[in-house]
Design a protein around this motif. Structure first.
Motif, short mmCIF file in Angstrom:
data_model
loop_
_atom_site.label_atom_id
_atom_site.label_comp_id
_atom_site.label_asym_id
_atom_site.label_seq_id
_atom_site.Cartn_x
_atom_site.Cartn_y
_atom_site.Cartn_z
N LEU A 84 0.83 -1.20 0.00
CA LEU A 84 0.00 0.00 0.00
C LEU A 84 0.87 1.26 0.00
CD1 LEU A 84 -3.34 0.60 1.17
CD2 LEU A 84 -1.76 2.00 2.43
N VAL A 85 1.84 1.31 0.89
CA VAL A 85 2.72 2.48 0.98
C VAL A 85 3.57 2.62 -0.28
CG1 VAL A 85 4.68 3.45 2.25
CG2 VAL A 85 2.76 2.47 3.50
N LEU A 86 4.14 1.52 -0.74
CA LEU A 86 4.97 1.55 -1.95
C LEU A 86 4.19 2.05 -3.15
CD1 LEU A 86 7.71 0.49 -3.39
CD2 LEU A 86 6.28 -1.42 -4.05
N SER A 87 2.99 1.55 -3.32
CA SER A 87 2.18 1.92 -4.47
C SER A 87 1.74 3.37 -4.39
CB SER A 87 0.97 0.99 -4.58
OG SER A 87 0.26 1.27 -5.75
N VAL A 88 1.29 3.81 -3.24
CA VAL A 88 0.85 5.21 -3.10
C VAL A 88 2.01 6.16 -3.37
CG1 VAL A 88 0.06 6.94 -1.44
CG2 VAL A 88 -1.11 4.75 -1.60
N LEU A 89 3.17 5.86 -2.80
CA LEU A 89 4.31 6.76 -2.97
C LEU A 89 4.84 6.77 -4.40
CD1 LEU A 89 6.33 6.17 0.32
CD2 LEU A 89 4.88 8.11 -0.27
N THR A 90 5.00 5.60 -5.00
CA THR A 90 5.62 5.56 -6.32
C THR A 90 4.65 5.93 -7.44
OG1 THR A 90 5.25 3.18 -6.47
CG2 THR A 90 7.39 3.90 -5.63
N VAL A 91 3.44 5.41 -7.42
CA VAL A 91 2.46 5.76 -8.46
C VAL A 91 2.06 7.22 -8.32
CG1 VAL A 91 0.15 5.30 -9.37
CG2 VAL A 91 1.65 3.40 -8.77
N GLY A 92 1.97 7.70 -7.08
CA GLY A 92 1.60 9.08 -6.86
C GLY A 92 2.66 10.08 -7.28
N THR A 93 3.92 9.66 -7.35
CA THR A 93 4.99 10.60 -7.72
C THR A 93 5.48 10.39 -9.16
OG1 THR A 93 6.62 9.11 -6.72
CG2 THR A 93 5.79 10.91 -5.35
N VAL A 94 5.88 9.18 -9.49
CA VAL A 94 6.46 8.94 -10.82
C VAL A 94 5.53 8.19 -11.77
CG1 VAL A 94 8.85 9.08 -10.07
CG2 VAL A 94 7.70 6.88 -10.01
N GLY A 95 4.42 7.65 -11.25
CA GLY A 95 3.45 6.99 -12.11
C GLY A 95 3.62 5.50 -12.27
N PHE A 96 4.59 4.91 -11.59
CA PHE A 96 4.77 3.46 -11.69
C PHE A 96 5.47 2.94 -10.45
CE2 PHE A 96 8.00 5.58 -14.34
CZ PHE A 96 9.14 5.31 -13.61
N THR A 97 5.24 1.65 -10.17
CA THR A 97 5.95 0.95 -9.11
C THR A 97 7.20 0.33 -9.72
OG1 THR A 97 4.76 -1.10 -9.56
CG2 THR A 97 3.77 0.40 -7.93
N PRO A 98 8.10 -0.21 -8.90
CA PRO A 98 9.28 -0.87 -9.49
C PRO A 98 8.91 -2.00 -10.46
CG PRO A 98 9.63 -0.50 -7.15
CD PRO A 98 8.21 -0.11 -7.44
N GLY A 99 7.90 -2.78 -10.12
CA GLY A 99 7.47 -3.87 -11.00
C GLY A 99 6.90 -3.34 -12.31
N LYS A 100 6.10 -2.29 -12.24
CA LYS A 100 5.53 -1.70 -13.45
C LYS A 100 6.64 -1.14 -14.34
CE LYS A 100 0.99 -0.40 -11.64
NZ LYS A 100 0.65 -1.77 -11.48
N ARG A 101 7.62 -0.51 -13.74
CA ARG A 101 8.74 0.03 -14.53
C ARG A 101 9.51 -1.09 -15.21
NH1 ARG A 101 10.58 2.27 -18.14
NH2 ARG A 101 12.47 3.48 -18.08
N LEU A 102 9.73 -2.18 -14.48
CA LEU A 102 10.45 -3.33 -15.03
C LEU A 102 9.72 -3.91 -16.24
CD1 LEU A 102 12.87 -5.27 -14.53
CD2 LEU A 102 11.30 -6.67 -13.20
N PHE A 103 8.38 -3.91 -16.19
CA PHE A 103 7.58 -4.45 -17.29
C PHE A 103 7.15 -3.38 -18.30
CE2 PHE A 103 7.46 -8.02 -14.49
CZ PHE A 103 7.28 -9.12 -15.32
N GLY A 104 7.63 -2.15 -18.15
CA GLY A 104 7.34 -1.10 -19.12
C GLY A 104 5.93 -0.57 -19.06
N LEU A 105 5.39 -0.37 -17.85
CA LEU A 105 4.03 0.11 -17.67
C LEU A 105 4.01 1.40 -16.86
CD1 LEU A 105 2.32 -3.25 -16.64
CD2 LEU A 105 2.60 -2.31 -18.93
N ARG A 106 2.96 2.17 -17.03
CA ARG A 106 2.75 3.40 -16.27
C ARG A 106 1.26 3.56 -16.00
NH1 ARG A 106 6.11 8.03 -17.67
NH2 ARG A 106 6.76 7.95 -15.54
N VAL A 107 0.92 4.14 -14.86
CA VAL A 107 -0.47 4.44 -14.52
C VAL A 107 -0.70 5.91 -14.79
CG1 VAL A 107 -2.22 4.46 -12.70
CG2 VAL A 107 -0.48 2.67 -12.72
N ILE A 108 -1.71 6.20 -15.62
CA ILE A 108 -2.04 7.59 -15.94
C ILE A 108 -3.53 7.81 -15.71
CG2 ILE A 108 -0.18 7.83 -17.64
CD1 ILE A 108 -2.35 7.52 -19.84
N ALA A 109 -3.92 9.07 -15.65
CA ALA A 109 -5.34 9.40 -15.55
C ALA A 109 -5.99 9.14 -16.90
CB ALA A 109 -5.51 10.87 -15.16
N VAL A 110 -7.29 8.92 -16.91
CA VAL A 110 -8.01 8.62 -18.14
C VAL A 110 -7.87 9.76 -19.15
CG1 VAL A 110 -10.32 8.21 -19.10
CG2 VAL A 110 -9.61 7.06 -17.03
#
Length: 155
Positions: A84-110
Protein backbone atom coordinates in the motif's frame (compact mmCIF):
# COMPACT_ATOMS: atom_id res chain seq x y z
CA UNK A 1 -29.51 -19.23 -37.21
CA UNK A 2 -28.62 -22.05 -34.87
CA UNK A 3 -29.53 -21.42 -31.23
CA UNK A 4 -25.97 -22.29 -30.18
CA UNK A 5 -24.62 -19.45 -32.30
CA UNK A 6 -26.93 -16.91 -30.70
CA UNK A 7 -26.05 -17.87 -27.16
CA UNK A 8 -22.40 -18.80 -27.68
CA UNK A 9 -20.70 -21.94 -26.56
CA UNK A 10 -19.50 -22.36 -23.01
CA UNK A 11 -15.94 -22.04 -24.33
CA UNK A 12 -16.24 -18.87 -26.39
CA UNK A 13 -18.79 -17.01 -24.28
CA UNK A 14 -21.34 -14.35 -25.16
CA UNK A 15 -18.78 -11.87 -26.54
CA UNK A 16 -17.70 -14.31 -29.25
CA UNK A 17 -21.32 -15.00 -30.11
CA UNK A 18 -22.00 -11.27 -30.44
CA UNK A 19 -18.91 -10.81 -32.62
CA UNK A 20 -20.08 -13.69 -34.86
CA UNK A 21 -23.38 -11.83 -35.30
CA UNK A 22 -21.54 -8.69 -36.45
CA UNK A 23 -21.15 -6.61 -33.28
CA UNK A 24 -17.93 -4.57 -33.32
CA UNK A 25 -16.49 -4.02 -29.84
CA UNK A 26 -13.36 -2.31 -31.13
CA UNK A 27 -9.97 -2.73 -29.49
CA UNK A 28 -9.13 -2.29 -25.82
CA UNK A 29 -8.66 1.40 -25.06
CA UNK A 30 -10.46 2.71 -28.14
CA UNK A 31 -13.22 4.29 -26.03
CA UNK A 32 -10.50 6.06 -24.00
CA UNK A 33 -8.78 7.48 -27.08
CA UNK A 34 -5.68 5.31 -26.68
CA UNK A 35 -3.76 3.70 -29.56
CA UNK A 36 -4.29 0.04 -30.36
CA UNK A 37 -0.61 -0.95 -30.17
CA UNK A 38 2.68 0.45 -28.95
CA UNK A 39 3.45 3.15 -26.37
CA UNK A 40 0.35 4.61 -24.76
CA UNK A 41 -1.82 1.58 -25.49
CA UNK A 42 -3.64 -0.32 -22.73
CA UNK A 43 -1.24 -2.59 -20.86
CA UNK A 44 -1.72 -6.32 -21.48
CA UNK A 45 -2.94 -8.46 -18.62
CA UNK A 46 0.19 -10.64 -18.49
CA UNK A 47 2.48 -7.66 -17.98
CA UNK A 48 0.22 -6.24 -15.30
CA UNK A 49 0.22 -9.53 -13.38
CA UNK A 50 3.99 -9.83 -13.81
CA UNK A 51 4.47 -6.33 -12.40
CA UNK A 52 2.20 -7.12 -9.46
CA UNK A 53 4.14 -10.32 -8.67
CA UNK A 54 7.45 -8.43 -8.73
CA UNK A 55 6.04 -5.71 -6.47
CA UNK A 56 4.58 -8.31 -4.09
CA UNK A 57 7.92 -10.13 -3.92
CA UNK A 58 9.75 -6.91 -3.09
CA UNK A 59 7.17 -6.08 -0.41
CA UNK A 60 7.42 -9.53 1.17
CA UNK A 61 11.21 -9.25 1.32
CA UNK A 62 11.00 -5.78 2.88
CA UNK A 63 8.41 -6.95 5.39
CA UNK A 64 10.39 -10.09 6.24
CA UNK A 65 13.65 -8.24 6.73
CA UNK A 66 12.49 -5.05 8.40
CA UNK A 67 9.09 -5.53 10.01
CA UNK A 68 8.40 -9.18 10.79
CA UNK A 69 11.62 -10.02 12.63
CA UNK A 70 12.28 -13.00 10.37
CA UNK A 71 8.82 -14.57 10.79
CA UNK A 72 7.51 -15.69 7.37
CA UNK A 73 3.92 -16.00 8.59
CA UNK A 74 3.80 -12.44 9.90
CA UNK A 75 5.61 -11.05 6.87
CA UNK A 76 2.57 -11.69 4.63
CA UNK A 77 0.40 -9.37 6.68
CA UNK A 78 3.09 -6.70 6.83
CA UNK A 79 3.71 -7.04 3.08
CA UNK A 80 0.19 -5.83 2.31
CA UNK A 81 0.86 -2.62 4.24
CA UNK A 82 4.22 -2.22 2.52
CA UNK A 83 2.51 -2.70 -0.87
CA UNK A 84 0.00 0.00 0.00
CA UNK A 85 2.72 2.48 0.98
CA UNK A 86 4.97 1.55 -1.95
CA UNK A 87 2.18 1.92 -4.47
CA UNK A 88 0.85 5.21 -3.10
CA UNK A 89 4.31 6.76 -2.97
CA UNK A 90 5.62 5.56 -6.32
CA UNK A 91 2.46 5.76 -8.46
CA UNK A 92 1.60 9.08 -6.86
CA UNK A 93 4.99 10.60 -7.72
CA UNK A 94 6.46 8.94 -10.82
CA UNK A 95 3.45 6.99 -12.11
CA UNK A 96 4.77 3.46 -11.69
CA UNK A 97 5.95 0.95 -9.11
CA UNK A 98 9.28 -0.87 -9.49
CA UNK A 99 7.47 -3.87 -11.00
CA UNK A 100 5.53 -1.70 -13.45
CA UNK A 101 8.74 0.03 -14.53
CA UNK A 102 10.45 -3.33 -15.03
CA UNK A 103 7.58 -4.45 -17.29
CA UNK A 104 7.34 -1.10 -19.12
CA UNK A 105 4.03 0.11 -17.67
CA UNK A 106 2.75 3.40 -16.27
CA UNK A 107 -0.47 4.44 -14.52
CA UNK A 108 -2.04 7.59 -15.94
CA UNK A 109 -5.34 9.40 -15.55
CA UNK A 110 -8.01 8.62 -18.14
CA UNK A 111 -7.63 12.14 -19.56
CA UNK A 112 -3.92 11.47 -20.16
CA UNK A 113 -2.43 13.51 -17.31
CA UNK A 114 -0.93 12.50 -14.01
CA UNK A 115 -3.16 10.73 -11.55
CA UNK A 116 -3.79 12.77 -8.40
CA UNK A 117 -2.93 11.66 -4.87
CA UNK A 118 -6.55 11.05 -3.83
CA UNK A 119 -7.22 8.84 -6.83
CA UNK A 120 -3.94 6.98 -6.27
CA UNK A 121 -5.00 6.29 -2.69
CA UNK A 122 -8.46 5.04 -3.74
CA UNK A 123 -6.96 2.90 -6.49
CA UNK A 124 -4.33 1.37 -4.19
CA UNK A 125 -6.71 0.59 -1.32
CA UNK A 126 -9.04 -1.18 -3.76
CA UNK A 127 -6.08 -3.04 -5.28
CA UNK A 128 -5.11 -4.29 -1.80
CA UNK A 129 -8.66 -5.62 -1.35
CA UNK A 130 -7.99 -7.77 -4.48
CA UNK A 131 -11.63 -8.34 -5.51
CA UNK A 132 -12.05 -4.98 -7.34
CA UNK A 133 -8.91 -5.74 -9.34
CA UNK A 134 -10.53 -8.93 -10.64
CA UNK A 135 -13.59 -7.17 -12.10
CA UNK A 136 -12.78 -5.74 -15.55
CA UNK A 137 -14.51 -3.63 -18.14
CA UNK A 138 -14.17 -4.19 -21.87
CA UNK A 139 -11.08 -1.97 -21.98
CA UNK A 140 -9.32 -4.34 -19.57
CA UNK A 141 -9.38 -1.88 -16.66
CA UNK A 142 -10.07 -3.28 -13.22
CA UNK A 143 -12.68 -1.78 -10.95
CA UNK A 144 -9.86 -0.18 -8.94
CA UNK A 145 -8.73 1.65 -12.10
CA UNK A 146 -12.28 2.62 -13.04
CA UNK A 147 -13.03 4.16 -9.64
CA UNK A 148 -9.62 5.84 -9.57
CA UNK A 149 -10.25 7.12 -13.14
CA UNK A 150 -6.92 5.63 -14.19
CA UNK A 151 -5.57 3.35 -16.89
CA UNK A 152 -2.36 1.32 -17.09
CA UNK A 153 -0.54 1.91 -20.36
CA UNK A 154 2.68 0.80 -22.00
CA UNK A 155 5.63 3.15 -21.77
Amino acid sequence: MDNRQAIGSWLSGPRAAAENMGVDFGYRGERLGLPEHGPGSVAPLGRRFGALFVDWGVCVLIAYGLLADGDWQASGNWALGVLLVLSVLTVGTVGFTPGKRLFGLRVIAVNGGRIGFGRVLVRTVLLCLAVPALIWDRDGRGLHDQLGRAVQVRI
